[in-house]
Design an enzyme around this catalytic site. Sequence first.
Site, short mmCIF file in Angstrom:
data_model
loop_
_atom_site.label_atom_id
_atom_site.label_comp_id
_atom_site.label_asym_id
_atom_site.label_seq_id
_atom_site.Cartn_x
_atom_site.Cartn_y
_atom_site.Cartn_z
N CYS A 281 5.23 -3.68 17.11
CA CYS A 281 4.77 -2.58 17.95
C CYS A 281 3.28 -2.82 18.22
CB CYS A 281 5.00 -1.24 17.25
SG CYS A 281 6.71 -1.04 16.72
N CYS B 83 -2.04 6.66 9.40
CA CYS B 83 -0.84 6.05 9.97
C CYS B 83 -1.15 4.79 10.72
CB CYS B 83 -0.24 6.97 11.03
SG CYS B 83 0.51 8.39 10.40
N CYS C 196 3.31 8.57 0.93
CA CYS C 196 3.80 7.70 1.99
C CYS C 196 4.04 6.32 1.37
CB CYS C 196 2.71 7.67 3.06
SG CYS C 196 3.05 6.55 4.38
N GLU D 20 0.84 -1.19 0.00
CA GLU D 20 0.00 0.00 0.00
C GLU D 20 0.87 1.24 0.00
OE1 GLU D 20 -4.17 -1.23 2.01
OE2 GLU D 20 -2.58 -0.78 3.40
N1 SAH Z 1 8.42 1.17 10.65
C1 SAH Z 1 8.67 2.55 10.56
C2 SAH Z 1 7.91 3.18 9.45
C3 SAH Z 1 6.39 3.14 9.61
S1 SAH Z 1 5.93 4.74 9.97
C4 SAH Z 1 8.40 3.21 11.89
O1 SAH Z 1 7.83 2.56 12.75
O2 SAH Z 1 8.83 4.33 12.06
C5 SAH Z 1 4.36 4.68 10.54
C6 SAH Z 1 4.19 5.64 11.73
O3 SAH Z 1 2.87 5.50 12.22
C7 SAH Z 1 5.12 5.26 12.86
O4 SAH Z 1 5.50 6.40 13.60
C8 SAH Z 1 4.23 4.40 13.68
O5 SAH Z 1 4.69 4.26 14.97
C9 SAH Z 1 2.92 5.14 13.58
N2 SAH Z 1 1.77 4.29 13.88
C10 SAH Z 1 1.71 2.96 13.88
N3 SAH Z 1 0.46 2.54 14.22
C11 SAH Z 1 -0.27 3.65 14.44
C12 SAH Z 1 -1.64 3.87 14.78
N4 SAH Z 1 -2.47 2.87 14.93
N5 SAH Z 1 -2.06 5.14 14.90
C13 SAH Z 1 -1.22 6.16 14.69
N6 SAH Z 1 0.09 6.02 14.33
C14 SAH Z 1 0.56 4.78 14.22
FE1 SF4 Z 2 6.47 -0.92 14.41
FE2 SF4 Z 2 6.80 0.59 12.21
FE3 SF4 Z 2 6.73 -2.09 12.00
FE4 SF4 Z 2 4.50 -0.74 12.61
S1 SF4 Z 2 5.64 -0.61 10.69
S2 SF4 Z 2 5.26 -2.63 13.60
S3 SF4 Z 2 5.32 0.93 13.84
S4 SF4 Z 2 8.26 -0.86 13.08
#
Ligand code: SAH
Ligand code: SF4
Length: 387
Positions: A137, A362, A126, A112
């Site tokens: 996470c 996000c 994005c 996506e």
């Molecule tokens: N893996 C990388 C890139 C993904 S960025 C990272 O974690 O930085 C996506 C962003 O959205 C990250 O800051 C992540 O922590 C945040 N994110 C993840 N799940 C979310 C949610 N349910 N609501 C809002 N932000 C979220």
């Molecule tokens: Fe964590 Fe980023 Fe992977 Fe989501 S996409 S599980 S925020 S590292």
Amino acid sequence: MSSTTLIDNAPAPAPVDPRVALVGLGRKEIAAELERIGIEPKKVRMRTKQIFHWIYNYGVTSFDQMTNVGKPLRAKLEAGFTLDRPEIVERLISVDGTRKYLIRMSPGVEVESVFIPDVSKTGALCVSSQVGCTLTCTFCHTGTQRLVRNLTAREIVLQVIIARDDLGEWPTTQENRKLTNIVFMGMGEPLYNTEKVGDALDTICDPEGLGIGRRRITVSTSGVVPEIGPMGERTSAQLAISLHAANDELRSQIMPINKKYPLKELMQACRDYPGLSNSRRITFEYVMLKGINDQPWHAKQLIKLLRGIPAKVNLIPFNPWPGTDYECSDMETIKTFSDMVNAAGYASPIRKTRGQDIFAACGQLKSDSEKKRASVLRKEAKAAAAG
Ligand code: SAH
Ligand code: SF4
């Protein structure tokens, strides 16, 4: 009777095009392809330059559009290559103008990307760097999808091509284009695929190609400490850190990667980030989780942690997804948090939630390219049973 039924009139599988798809390849790869089909070695460089420009500046979809390439060569290119794009399985447009694309890179590999208008006066795409994610996470929907595989550089570049096709923004050099910024905030952890991200950026940032300035690229990481410095050296991109908690205990609970790379090491890597200055700050992302990380004492901890680092804080209202137990903090709580961080001298805008009606916000991205974890299936079943 056998349990296998032979279907006589089943459609024959579509023939596979043996030609190599050029779109998405970098200069070196295009040159190698031209050599392979027998272009004279001393002309390879010049031809690569021309073709690269046609693909990435003009976005051509047919070799006939390459008007400075003679007819016989065009025929040769046509015989060996295509200018095809991957299939867009789904394209959704939100009421707020956000566009989400589900792209099938190859069978079973679906990614996506999301175009968000009105980011830094224009718009940002994005992009995803992996299908799924190895990290887990607890607040992230992508984290419930196991890693299928890393994307190739070509597949990262193709996400930009598809958005530019859809927005009708060819040639690249046109004024008023909306796709000016790229954020690696889609599916996956870009710093577990640093090499391909670096290669993709060479094509995306090439001034004779897609022409997006390196300062307009942001790579977001959950904190893969050993890769942060090398990524900065390689790409000159802006750094974003998904912080979400300013003490090790809480951060390890919600982001298991913190057990491997705790805050002390993460913050040191931030301090050492190449090119860091007041005009090139690090963005710290902080998702607002009700009752978890949103209290004034959390804000105080955050301010202390950031001391001495040119930083801004992006407060992200939590976006819910099916099966999650988290809730978004109240607006009042988020505002109080933001005011405290602001008062300490760090810009801390509250991110507008975009594209929620099309599930493009996000942390909501997730394709069906893999089996879900059993625990999530159980949770989803429970949620469905509860109505
Ligand atoms: N893996 C990388 C890139 C993904 S960025 C990272 O974690 O930085 C996506 C962003 O959205 C990250 O800051 C992540 O922590 C945040 N994110 C993840 N799940 C979310 C949610 N349910 N609501 C809002 N932000 C979220
Ligand atoms: Fe964590 Fe980023 Fe992977 Fe989501 S996409 S599980 S925020 S590292």
